[in-house]
Write a protein that holds these residues in place. Structure first.
Motif, mmCIF file in Angstrom:
data_model
loop_
_atom_site.group_PDB
_atom_site.id
_atom_site.type_symbol
_atom_site.label_atom_id
_atom_site.label_comp_id
_atom_site.label_asym_id
_atom_site.label_seq_id
_atom_site.Cartn_x
_atom_site.Cartn_y
_atom_site.Cartn_z
ATOM 1 N N MET A 29 0.838 -1.203 0.000
ATOM 2 C CA MET A 29 0.000 0.000 0.000
ATOM 3 C C MET A 29 0.872 1.253 0.000
ATOM 4 O O MET A 29 0.670 2.170 -0.819
ATOM 5 C CB MET A 29 -0.903 0.021 1.239
ATOM 6 C CG MET A 29 -1.939 -1.048 1.325
ATOM 7 S SD MET A 29 -2.826 -0.934 2.927
ATOM 8 C CE MET A 29 -3.804 -2.438 2.885
ATOM 9 N N ILE A 30 1.837 1.289 0.922
ATOM 10 C CA ILE A 30 2.684 2.477 1.059
ATOM 11 C C ILE A 30 3.512 2.697 -0.198
ATOM 12 O O ILE A 30 3.611 3.827 -0.715
ATOM 13 C CB ILE A 30 3.587 2.335 2.299
ATOM 14 C CG1 ILE A 30 2.726 2.361 3.575
ATOM 15 C CG2 ILE A 30 4.644 3.440 2.335
ATOM 16 C CD1 ILE A 30 3.472 1.984 4.835
ATOM 17 N N ASP A 31 4.097 1.624 -0.730
ATOM 18 C CA ASP A 31 4.892 1.755 -1.962
ATOM 19 C C ASP A 31 4.045 2.281 -3.111
ATOM 20 O O ASP A 31 4.501 3.113 -3.914
ATOM 21 C CB ASP A 31 5.499 0.406 -2.339
ATOM 22 C CG ASP A 31 6.649 -0.007 -1.433
ATOM 23 O OD1 ASP A 31 7.068 0.808 -0.591
ATOM 24 O OD2 ASP A 31 7.127 -1.154 -1.569
ATOM 25 N N GLN A 64 -4.219 8.199 6.226
ATOM 26 C CA GLN A 64 -3.713 9.567 6.081
ATOM 27 C C GLN A 64 -2.998 9.743 4.738
ATOM 28 O O GLN A 64 -3.159 10.777 4.069
ATOM 29 C CB GLN A 64 -2.778 9.918 7.234
ATOM 30 C CG GLN A 64 -3.450 9.977 8.601
ATOM 31 C CD GLN A 64 -4.370 11.169 8.781
ATOM 32 O OE1 GLN A 64 -4.517 12.020 7.900
ATOM 33 N NE2 GLN A 64 -5.020 11.237 9.935
ATOM 34 N N LEU A 65 -2.216 8.758 4.332
ATOM 35 C CA LEU A 65 -1.554 8.820 3.028
ATOM 36 C C LEU A 65 -2.570 8.825 1.899
ATOM 37 O O LEU A 65 -2.374 9.479 0.862
ATOM 38 C CB LEU A 65 -0.595 7.642 2.865
ATOM 39 C CG LEU A 65 0.656 7.647 3.745
ATOM 40 C CD1 LEU A 65 1.419 6.338 3.591
ATOM 41 C CD2 LEU A 65 1.555 8.831 3.408
ATOM 42 N N THR A 66 -3.676 8.096 2.088
ATOM 43 C CA THR A 66 -4.730 8.064 1.074
ATOM 44 C C THR A 66 -5.377 9.439 0.931
ATOM 45 O O THR A 66 -5.695 9.875 -0.185
ATOM 46 C CB THR A 66 -5.781 7.009 1.443
ATOM 47 O OG1 THR A 66 -5.146 5.719 1.516
ATOM 48 C CG2 THR A 66 -6.894 6.953 0.417
ATOM 49 N N LYS A 67 -5.556 10.127 2.046
ATOM 50 C CA LYS A 67 -6.078 11.494 1.967
ATOM 51 C C LYS A 67 -5.124 12.384 1.186
ATOM 52 O O LYS A 67 -5.556 13.160 0.316
ATOM 53 C CB LYS A 67 -6.298 12.047 3.379
ATOM 54 C CG LYS A 67 -6.782 13.492 3.396
ATOM 55 C CD LYS A 67 -6.990 14.003 4.812
ATOM 56 C CE LYS A 67 -7.488 15.437 4.804
ATOM 57 N NZ LYS A 67 -7.767 15.940 6.177
ATOM 58 N N ILE A 126 -17.587 3.471 8.347
ATOM 59 C CA ILE A 126 -17.715 4.642 7.475
ATOM 60 C C ILE A 126 -17.472 5.924 8.273
ATOM 61 O O ILE A 126 -16.722 6.817 7.845
ATOM 62 C CB ILE A 126 -19.102 4.656 6.806
ATOM 63 C CG1 ILE A 126 -19.232 3.469 5.834
ATOM 64 C CG2 ILE A 126 -19.348 5.979 6.078
ATOM 65 C CD1 ILE A 126 -20.646 3.248 5.322
ATOM 66 N N ASP A 127 -18.090 6.003 9.440
ATOM 67 C CA ASP A 127 -17.893 7.179 10.284
ATOM 68 C C ASP A 127 -16.440 7.316 10.728
ATOM 69 O O ASP A 127 -15.906 8.438 10.793
ATOM 70 C CB ASP A 127 -18.793 7.089 11.523
ATOM 71 C CG ASP A 127 -20.138 7.763 11.334
ATOM 72 O OD1 ASP A 127 -20.259 8.621 10.438
ATOM 73 O OD2 ASP A 127 -21.068 7.446 12.095
ATOM 74 N N TYR A 128 -15.803 6.204 11.032
ATOM 75 C CA TYR A 128 -14.409 6.262 11.479
ATOM 76 C C TYR A 128 -13.533 6.893 10.401
ATOM 77 O O TYR A 128 -12.721 7.791 10.681
ATOM 78 C CB TYR A 128 -13.894 4.861 11.817
ATOM 79 C CG TYR A 128 -12.491 4.887 12.374
ATOM 80 C CD1 TYR A 128 -12.276 5.003 13.737
ATOM 81 C CD2 TYR A 128 -11.375 4.853 11.534
ATOM 82 C CE1 TYR A 128 -10.986 5.081 14.263
ATOM 83 C CE2 TYR A 128 -10.086 4.934 12.038
ATOM 84 C CZ TYR A 128 -9.902 5.039 13.406
ATOM 85 O OH TYR A 128 -8.618 5.125 13.910
ATOM 86 N N ILE A 129 -13.683 6.433 9.165
ATOM 87 C CA ILE A 129 -12.874 6.963 8.069
ATOM 88 C C ILE A 129 -13.217 8.425 7.813
ATOM 89 O O ILE A 129 -12.333 9.275 7.632
ATOM 90 C CB ILE A 129 -13.059 6.104 6.804
ATOM 91 C CG1 ILE A 129 -12.527 4.690 7.060
ATOM 92 C CG2 ILE A 129 -12.357 6.732 5.597
ATOM 93 C CD1 ILE A 129 -12.879 3.681 5.977
ATOM 94 N N LYS A 130 -14.503 8.732 7.826
ATOM 95 C CA LYS A 130 -14.925 10.123 7.642
ATOM 96 C C LYS A 130 -14.322 11.030 8.708
ATOM 97 O O LYS A 130 -13.795 12.114 8.409
ATOM 98 C CB LYS A 130 -16.451 10.210 7.695
ATOM 99 C CG LYS A 130 -17.002 11.637 7.637
ATOM 100 C CD LYS A 130 -18.468 11.662 8.045
ATOM 101 C CE LYS A 130 -18.969 13.087 8.165
ATOM 102 N NZ LYS A 130 -20.291 13.171 8.799
ATOM 103 N N ASP A 131 -14.396 10.602 9.961
ATOM 104 C CA ASP A 131 -13.906 11.440 11.051
ATOM 105 C C ASP A 131 -12.384 11.595 11.012
ATOM 106 O O ASP A 131 -11.856 12.650 11.389
ATOM 107 C CB ASP A 131 -14.331 10.850 12.396
ATOM 108 C CG ASP A 131 -15.831 10.931 12.634
ATOM 109 O OD1 ASP A 131 -16.509 11.699 11.918
ATOM 110 O OD2 ASP A 131 -16.340 10.209 13.513
ATOM 111 N N LEU A 132 -11.677 10.558 10.558
ATOM 112 C CA LEU A 132 -10.218 10.608 10.551
ATOM 113 C C LEU A 132 -9.664 11.410 9.379
ATOM 114 O O LEU A 132 -8.765 12.241 9.551
ATOM 115 C CB LEU A 132 -9.639 9.193 10.534
ATOM 116 C CG LEU A 132 -8.115 9.113 10.641
ATOM 117 C CD1 LEU A 132 -7.660 9.541 12.042
ATOM 118 C CD2 LEU A 132 -7.610 7.699 10.321
#
Length: 343
Positions: A199-201, A233-236, A271-277
Motif C-alpha cells: 500500500m505504502i509503496d 492519512q496517506l490516502t487522503k 464509514i464514520d471512522y474513516i470520515k472522522d479521521l
C-alpha cells in the motif's frame, strides 16, 4: 440518489454455479431462493430496490491459477460481464469513463464497469494489462490473497502466515512499473488485498489517486485486509478513496467484536471512522456482495443499501455528505485518474 458500489462478485458466481452459461439464469427475477453453494445477493429487482445506479463488476479467478492459465480465465470473466451487460441492455450500460457513469444515470440504466481483481491475471505482462484495458477494464487490484512476482499481498502481515512473511517487501521495481502504466492508461489502481508495505509503496509511486475497492478501517476491526490509520492519512494526501467492505470478518472483529455476524451499525461505524479521521471526501461503498458468505445483520443483499443510508441520516449525515459517499467521491477519483492519463 444513485449508489455506486465498487465491488460485486456476481461474475464469479456465474462461473461457479453455471460455468458462465448466462442463459441458465434470469437476472430479471429475484433469485435469492436458488440456494447456491454460497451467496445469492444480486439480481435486477434487488439492484433497483437498492437504488444502485452504477456497479463495478469484479473479474476474478482463484490464485491457484497463477503461473497456469490465470490470464485466459480472467479474460473469460471479463467476457461474461460483457455478455450479461449486453443481454440485459434495458437495465445495464457498459461504462468506461467517469462521464459515462452520469450518462448511464441519465439514461435510467445501471452503469456497469469492470474491475480486474488480482495482478495474477496479467501474468507479469504490461501488454496483457493493456489488452484488459482495451476490453473495458478500469481498475485492477494489484494482488488478490496471494503474492505476485512483483507485489506482496495482505497475508504477509499476518503472524504465522502460510505465505511465510514478506517476499518482496512491498512492490518490486516491476510492480512500480505496473502502477505507472496503469496511471498512463487511465486505469484506477486498487490496493485492497495488498500488504501494508505494498500500500505504502503504491501511494509513494502513483501519479494518480488510488482506490481501496473493498476494505474497511483497521483501527475499528483489526484485520489486515483493512486499512491502518497512517495509510488512511496517506490516502487522503493522495486524494484517493476507501470503499468500505460489508464482509462480516472485516467488519466485526477485535477491538469491537460482537456476537454473531455483526450488524449494519458496525458498517456505519467503519464509514464514520474513516470520515472522522480523513474526511468525507475519501470514503465510499465496496460491499463485496456475491463474493462473501457472511454479512452483517441488516445488509443481506444489494437491496439493503437504503437501510445503511437511513442509519447515516440518523447519525446526522447531510444530503451532500451522503451523495459523496454514494458515488461522487468515486466519480471524482475516476476523473482525476483520467486527467493524469491525458498528461
Amino acid at each position: 440518489m444513485n449508489i455506486i458500489n465498487r465491488h460485486n462478485d456476481l461474475p464469479w458466481a456465474l462461473y461457479r454455479e453455471y460455468d458462465n452459461q448466462i442463459d441458465e439464469l434470469n437476472l430479471n427475477e429475484n433469485i435469492e431462493h436458488l440456494g447456491w453453494s454460497f451467496a445469492c445477493h444480486t439480481d435486477i429487482p434487488r439492484l433497483r430496490q437498492g437504488l444502485v445506479g452504477a456497479q463495478f463488476w469484479a473479474a476474478w479467478v482463484n490464485c491457484t491459477k497463477q503461473y497456469k492459465d490465470a490470464p485466459r480465465q480472467c479474460f473469460d470473466q471479463v467476457d461474461v460481464i460483457l455478455r450479461f451487460v449486453e443481454k440485459y441492455d434495458q437495465t445495464f450500460q457498459l461504462v468506461t469513463t467517469a462521464d459515462g457513469i452520469n450518462t448511464a444515470f441519465d439514461d435510467g440504466k445501471i452503469g456497469s464497469m469492470i474491475g480486474l481483481e488480482g495482478g495474477h491475471c496479467i501474468d507479469n505482462s504490461l501488454a496483457t494489462l493493456r489488452m484488459f484495458y482495451n476490453l473495458g477494464v478500469r481498475y485492477m487490484t494489484l494482488t488478490h490473497s496471494c503474492n505476485t512476482p512483483w507485489a506482496d499481498n495482505w497475508k504477509v502481515d499476518v503472524d504465522n502466515s502460510t505465505v511465510g512473511g514478506p517476499v518482496h517487501g512491498g512492490l518490486t521495481d516491476f510492480g512500480k512499473k505496473v502502477v505507472l502504466e496503469m496511471n498512463r492508461l487511465g486505469m484506477l489502481v486498487d490496493i485492497s488485498h495488498v500488504s501494508r508495505q505494498s500500500m505504502i509503496d503504491t501511494l509513494q509511486t502513483t501519479k494518480a489517486p488510488i482506490i481501496f475497492s473493498h476494505s474497511s478501517a483497521f483501527a475499528y476491526c483489526n484485520h489486515y485486509r483493512n486499512v491502518q490509520d497512517d495509510v488512511l492519512q496517506l490516502t487522503k494526501e493522495n486524494r484517493g478513496v476507501v470503499m468500505v467492505n460489508f464482509y462480516s470478518h472485516y467488519v466485526n472483529c477485535a477491538p469491537n467484536l460482537q456476537e454473531g455476524d455483526g450488524n449494519l451499525t458496525q458498517v456505519a461505524d467503519h464509514i464514520d471512522y474513516i470520515k472522522d479521521l480523513i474526511g468525507v471526501d475519501f470514503v465510499g461503498i465496496g460491499a463485496d456482495y456475491d463474493g462473501v458468505d457472511v454479512l452483517p445483520e441488516g445488509l443481506a443483499d444489494v437491496s439493503t443499501y437504503p437501510e445503511l443510508f437511513a442509519e447515516l441520516v440518523r447519525r446526522g449525515w447531510s444530503d451532500d455528505e451522503m451523495e459523496k459517499l454514494a458515488g461522487l467521491n468515486l466519480i471524482r477519483v475516476f476523473k482525476e485518474v483520467e486527467d493524469v492519463s491525458f498528461n
